[in-house]
Motif scaffolding. Structure first.
Motif, PDB file in Angstrom:
ATOM      1  N   ASP A  25       0.804  -1.227   0.000  1.00  0.00           N
ATOM      2  CA  ASP A  25       0.000   0.000   0.000  1.00  0.00           C
ATOM      3  C   ASP A  25       0.833   1.271   0.000  1.00  0.00           C
ATOM      4  OD1 ASP A  25       0.828  -0.435   2.600  1.00  0.00           O
ATOM      5  OD2 ASP A  25      -1.128  -0.066   3.503  1.00  0.00           O
ATOM      6  N   SER A  42      -3.605  -2.697  -2.643  1.00  0.00           N
ATOM      7  CA  SER A  42      -4.448  -3.044  -1.504  1.00  0.00           C
ATOM      8  C   SER A  42      -4.746  -4.534  -1.532  1.00  0.00           C
ATOM      9  CB  SER A  42      -5.769  -2.276  -1.567  1.00  0.00           C
ATOM     10  OG  SER A  42      -6.546  -2.719  -2.662  1.00  0.00           O
ATOM     11  N   LEU A  74      -1.710  -3.970   5.650  1.00  0.00           N
ATOM     12  CA  LEU A  74      -2.282  -3.360   4.459  1.00  0.00           C
ATOM     13  C   LEU A  74      -3.471  -2.472   4.804  1.00  0.00           C
ATOM     14  CD1 LEU A  74      -2.111  -6.420   2.068  1.00  0.00           C
ATOM     15  CD2 LEU A  74      -0.830  -4.271   1.835  1.00  0.00           C
TER      16      LEU A  74
END
Length: 74
Positions: free
Chosen positions: A21, A45, A67
């Motif tokens: 991310d 993601s 994440l």
């Protein structure tokens, strides 16, 4: 002992999904893997990675653990 060209040919057939991310970290990881001869797909993601995993055949998953609320191990 295989010649470097043989190992590079083997790497080029290996598909790696980078899930990160932090876009800069993901880009650096993807670039290093591409330079090593791997075919790289990237996701920013866990949700994006899930979509890619349903649509693509992936040999190696290279994932961040944190994440943004989801666990990279999941």
């Amino acid at each position: 002992v295989p010649q470097p060209e043989c190992r590079l040919a083997e790497a080029s057939r290996t598909r790696v999904l980078v899930v990160e991310d932090d876009l800069l970290v993901g880009a650096v990881a993807a670039e290093a893997l591409e330079e090593a001869g791997f075919t790289v797909l990237s996701a920013a993601s866990a949700e994006e990675a899930s979509i890619i995993l349903t649509e693509e055949i992936i040999d190696v998953l290279f994932s961040d653990i944190d994440l943004g609320g989801r666990d990279g191990c999941d």
